[in-house]
Design an enzyme around this catalytic site. Structure first.
Site, mmCIF file in Angstrom:
data_model
loop_
_atom_site.group_PDB
_atom_site.id
_atom_site.type_symbol
_atom_site.label_atom_id
_atom_site.label_comp_id
_atom_site.label_asym_id
_atom_site.label_seq_id
_atom_site.Cartn_x
_atom_site.Cartn_y
_atom_site.Cartn_z
ATOM 1 N N GLN A 1 0.755 -1.225 0.069
ATOM 2 C CA GLN A 1 0.005 -0.064 -0.183
ATOM 3 C C GLN A 1 0.818 1.053 0.118
ATOM 4 O O GLN A 1 0.467 2.180 -0.621
ATOM 5 C CB GLN A 1 -0.970 -0.164 1.297
ATOM 6 C CG GLN A 1 -1.920 -1.128 1.236
ATOM 7 C CD GLN A 1 -2.999 -1.112 2.404
ATOM 8 O OE1 GLN A 1 -2.619 -0.471 3.214
ATOM 9 N NE2 GLN A 1 -3.778 -2.112 2.266
ATOM 10 N N ASP B 1 -2.165 -11.293 4.178
ATOM 11 C CA ASP B 1 -3.716 -11.311 4.676
ATOM 12 C C ASP B 1 -4.216 -12.798 4.989
ATOM 13 O O ASP B 1 -5.144 -12.927 5.339
ATOM 14 C CB ASP B 1 -4.529 -10.779 3.345
ATOM 15 C CG ASP B 1 -4.264 -9.513 3.243
ATOM 16 O OD1 ASP B 1 -3.712 -8.759 4.162
ATOM 17 O OD2 ASP B 1 -4.234 -8.807 2.052
HETATM 18 C C1 S3P Z 1 -2.976 -4.585 0.231
HETATM 19 C C2 S3P Z 1 -1.716 -4.518 0.681
HETATM 20 C C3 S3P Z 1 -1.349 -5.208 1.974
HETATM 21 C C4 S3P Z 1 -2.613 -6.144 2.355
HETATM 22 C C5 S3P Z 1 -3.763 -5.425 2.041
HETATM 23 C C6 S3P Z 1 -4.095 -5.202 0.630
HETATM 24 C C7 S3P Z 1 -2.862 -3.785 -1.318
HETATM 25 O O1 S3P Z 1 -1.447 -4.137 2.925
HETATM 26 O O2 S3P Z 1 -2.427 -6.362 3.705
HETATM 27 O O3 S3P Z 1 -4.978 -6.292 2.255
HETATM 28 O O4 S3P Z 1 -3.804 -3.941 -2.025
HETATM 29 O O5 S3P Z 1 -1.787 -3.124 -1.604
HETATM 30 P P1 S3P Z 1 0.118 -3.666 3.401
HETATM 31 O O6 S3P Z 1 0.409 -2.711 2.235
HETATM 32 O O7 S3P Z 1 -0.444 -2.828 4.522
HETATM 33 O O8 S3P Z 1 1.050 -4.800 3.696
#
Ligand code: S3P
Length: 741
Positions: A476, A622
């Site tokens: 993210q 996840d």
């Molecule tokens: C996601 C990244 C992950 C994941 C989330 C979706 C994404 O989070 O846990 O469900 O779509 O980029 P983080 O970037 O906080 O690890």
């Protein structure tokens, strides 16, 4: 308790308040005041009041501290009653009113008392019905309805407490608001609909012989015009008292009507489809917003959903062939990039879950025309990188961390200001991880305390490219910085400490935007443009994981999951389960739109505990809740370390799972950055999901191997990522029933 509750005006609200006060003993004496003798007689006969008086003068001298006078007369009559109060009541008697417009009441009070008196607490119960008068008195009228009080700095604390305690005791939910805000909100949400309903009925009623029309008027007319049977005096008063706010919103609707008229006249299908779709989706989204506001503020609305719990009986065979819904990460990104592209982007396989729908709604709020979703198909009329429009209100992102974090990058580069909000869970999650690098790029972002949402992003900043070394492995954060990089003059790079999902990079390339990846570094240069694309979103491996583990823990099981995204940055769950002993085969391996896809067949084989390799953590980030269930069913000990990120997901997933597993008699010891689970017999019991979709689903899967029933509390949020989970779970043989509380 109140000594004497004196209700002036025994209309629906006044008499209902009197009725509930008598029924629940909320005051030592309930006095009704009305000029009409017949009303007083009925009120006494019905037991709505203890005592009836023709005027305030008849009782005023008996009143003092601890007594409350409620002004329950129509809005325009309130000033005259306030004048009586001024002349007759001592300053220690508390006073409140129930008028639907608050500025007119406050203005009248200020004029009469030469400034707001401390004893007056203006109020408005948002309750009512089309029925009026004392005969409609209903002691349940306020239950779970909102009461808005609009005190100001001068309001006396003791008076406020008396009024607010009384309303709370009627079963209502009390909140406070600024006077002007109250009147504007009510003009739009209550007053306008009433005037539209009156106007529609009046239009039809004046069309010559209307008996035929009304005979054929079916559900739509009935639903839309129910409120046109309300009290005309009350609505006349409201129209006049809240004139300014009503005129503003009425003008907006009339402009809209005119546009719609021209569109119908010109046969403009696109306009009509776009308007109706937008409105329908806003309406559907609305219920969710109200529900989440209720969560945050304790305010409940009549539209508040019930809490859904899962009751799962043990056993079940875990057999079947299924396709789980579309990938959540890709669904979010398809809307974002499709909106920023030039031209029409068609998406199929889109996840119609609340999280990705929140992203979709945000782009609609920023003026992007989006058709659908219709069975996973969405058509986005891209507006280009600089074509988004300022939303008229904060963007509400529900439970979705991906929406808020990716959007913050993209919005930091816009010319307009935005505010991003979310539900209670999202409002507790860390946002400094995106705000920090964005500030380095020159963005102006305010967060709430502790770096939490809401995020206030100031538009019109010129962003500079950065080379960002991420402190944590987060897709993210990486995506956020890259999206902001689109709005810089130069090359933005992100270096990740471990590989994380790369859907943003792949999808940007699919939209014709160059992104280079060298080892752990992804880079792009700003100033380009995105070309519309077709996107086929495969099934989400994070949703498939629940059924993979179902098959992994049930002897004799055999489950095939179709068309699942198996991007190498997402397959940690396959690698970990295989290492624990599960038999997993991939077939029909193809590449769709730059993403690898396959069918996954999972069959039972005895599981053994392992030390989970730390390099698998971001690739299975996840999937840990359900992997912990696999660990609970394995022979031996499973140890996870280096996974502190799990503590800041939709819930603290280490704690949520450790607590739930312990309730189910599994030895599960949380550590700062992981967990140690000793395989054993899963027991029965009640576990909390902590409003976290993946925790609720993980414990549902656990029931396959439990010794008794498992009740999972609060499973509503499963709809954020996996709307048809219950149906698919039942289809593969899980004995799942829903209960409501
Ligand atoms: C996601 C990244 C992950 C994941 C989330 C979706 C994404 O989070 O846990 O469900 O779509 O980029 P983080 O970037 O906080 O690890």
């Amino acid at each position: 308790m109140i000594n004497r509750l004196v209700v002036i005006g025994l209309g629906l609200i006044g008499s209902s308040l009197a009725a509930v006060a008598r029924k629940h003993g909320l005051a030592q004496q309930v006095v009704g005041i009305s000029r009409r003798e017949s009303t007083l007689e009925i009120a006494l006969q019905m037991g709505v009041v203890d005592r009836a008086e023709p005027s305030l003068a008849a009782i005023a001298s008996e009143l003092g501290a601890g007594d409350l006078v409620v002004i329950g007369v129509p809005t325009l009559t309130v000033p005259a009653v306030l004048q009586d109060c001024f002349e007759l009541l001592s300053a220690d008697v508390s006073i409140t009113d129930v008028a639907s417009v608050k500025s007119s009441v406050v203005e009248a009070a200020e004029a009469i008392y030469s400034g707001m008196p401390a004893q007056l607490v203006p109020g408005h119960p948002i309750a009512g019905s089309e029925k009026s008068g004392v005969t409609a008195a209903n002691s349940e009228l306020f239950v779970e309805h909102r009461i808005i009080l609009t005190p100001n700095k001068k309001t006396g604390a003791e008076h406020f407490k008396l009024v607010s305690d009384l309303w709370a005791a009627t079963g209502a939910i009390v909140s406070t608001m600024d006077v002007q805000e109250h009147d504007e909100i009510l003009a739009a949400t209550s007053h306008l609909p009433h005037f539209l309903a009156y106007s529609l009925v009046d239009t039809l009623a004046s069309m010559g012989d209307n008996s035929e029309i009304f005979r054929y008027a079916a559900g739509g007319f009935r639903d839309f015009t129910r409120i046109a049977a309300s009290d005309p005096v009350m609505w006349r008063d409201i129209a006049l008292a809240n004139r300014e706010a009503i005129l503003t919103i009425l003008d907006q609707v009339m402009d809209n009507f005119k546009e719609m008229r021209s569109a119908i006249d010109a046969g403009d299908q696109d306009y009509l489809m776009a308007t109706f779709t937008r409105a329908r989706d806003a309406r559907n989204h609305f219920g969710k917003i109200l529900e989440s506001k209720a969560l945050q503020t304790g305010i409940q609305s009549p539209m508040t959903e019930k809490t859904i719990n899962y009751l799962i009986s043990p056993g079940g065979n875990a057999q079947g062939d299924l396709r789980v819904p579309g990938d959540k990460s890709m669904s979010h990104r398809s809307i974002m990039l499709g909106s920023l592209a030039e031209g029409l982007t068609e998406v199929t396989g889109f996840l119609e879950g609340e999280d990705s729908l929140a992203t979709l709604q945000s782009f609609r709020d920023m003026g992007v025309q989006i058709e659908g979703p219709d069975q996973g198909r969405v058509v986005i009329h891209g507006v280009g990188l600089h074509g988004l429009k300022a939303p008229s209100k904060p963007l509400y992102l529900g439970n979705s961390g991906t929406s808020i974090r990716l959007l913050s990058g993209l919005l930091a580069g816009q010319s307009f200001d935005t505010e991003l909000t979310g539900d209670a869970s999202l409002s507790g999650r860390p946002m400094s991880r995106v705000a920090d690098p964005l500030r380095e790029m020159g963005a102006l972002i305010e967060t709430a305390e502790g770096g939490r949402p809401p995020l206030k992003i100031k538009g019109g900043q010129s962003l500079v490219p950065i080379n960002y070394k991420m402190p944590m492995a987060s897709a993210q954060v990486k995506s956020c910085v890259l999206l902001a990089g689109l709005y810089t003059d130069g090359q933005t790079s992100v270096v990740e400490p471990a590989p994380t999902r790369d859907h943003t990079e792949r999808m940007l390339r699919g939209f014709g935007y160059q992104v280079t990846t060298e080892g752990s570094k992804a880079s792009l240069s700003g100033g380009g443009s995105l070309t519309a694309n077709r996107i086929d979103v495969p099934a989400d491996i994070s949703s498939a994981a629940f059924f993979m583990v179902a098959a992994a823990i049930v002897r004799g099981s055999d489950i095939t999951l179709r068309h699942v995204g198996v991007n190498p940055t997402r397959v940690g769950v396959i690698n970990i389960l295989r290492q624990m002993g599960t038999s997993i085969e991939l077939s029909n391996e193809i590449e769709v739109g730059g993403e690898p896809v396959a069918d996954i067949r999972v069959r039972y084989a005895p599981l053994k505990g392992i030390n989970i390799p730390e390099d698998q953590i971001p690739l299975a980030i996840d999937e840990f809740p359900v992997l912990f269930v696999a660990a609970a069913c394995a022979d031996g000990v499973t140890v996870l370390t280096g996974a502190e990120e799990l503590r800041v997901k939709e819930s603290d997933r280490i704690r949520s799972m450790a607590d739930g597993l312990a309730t189910l008699s599994i030895d599960a010891q949380p550590t700062a950055d992981g967990i140690r689970i000793v395989g054993g017999q899963i027991g029965s019991g009640e576990v909390q999901s902590h409003d976290d979709h993946r925790i609720a689903m993980a414990f549902t899967i656990a029931a396959l191997r439990a010794s008794g029933d498992i009740l999972v509390h609060e499973a509503n949020n499963v709809a954020t990522s996996f709307p048809n989970f219950v149906g698919l779970a039942q289809q593969v043989g899980i004995k799942l029933a829903l209960t409501e509380s």
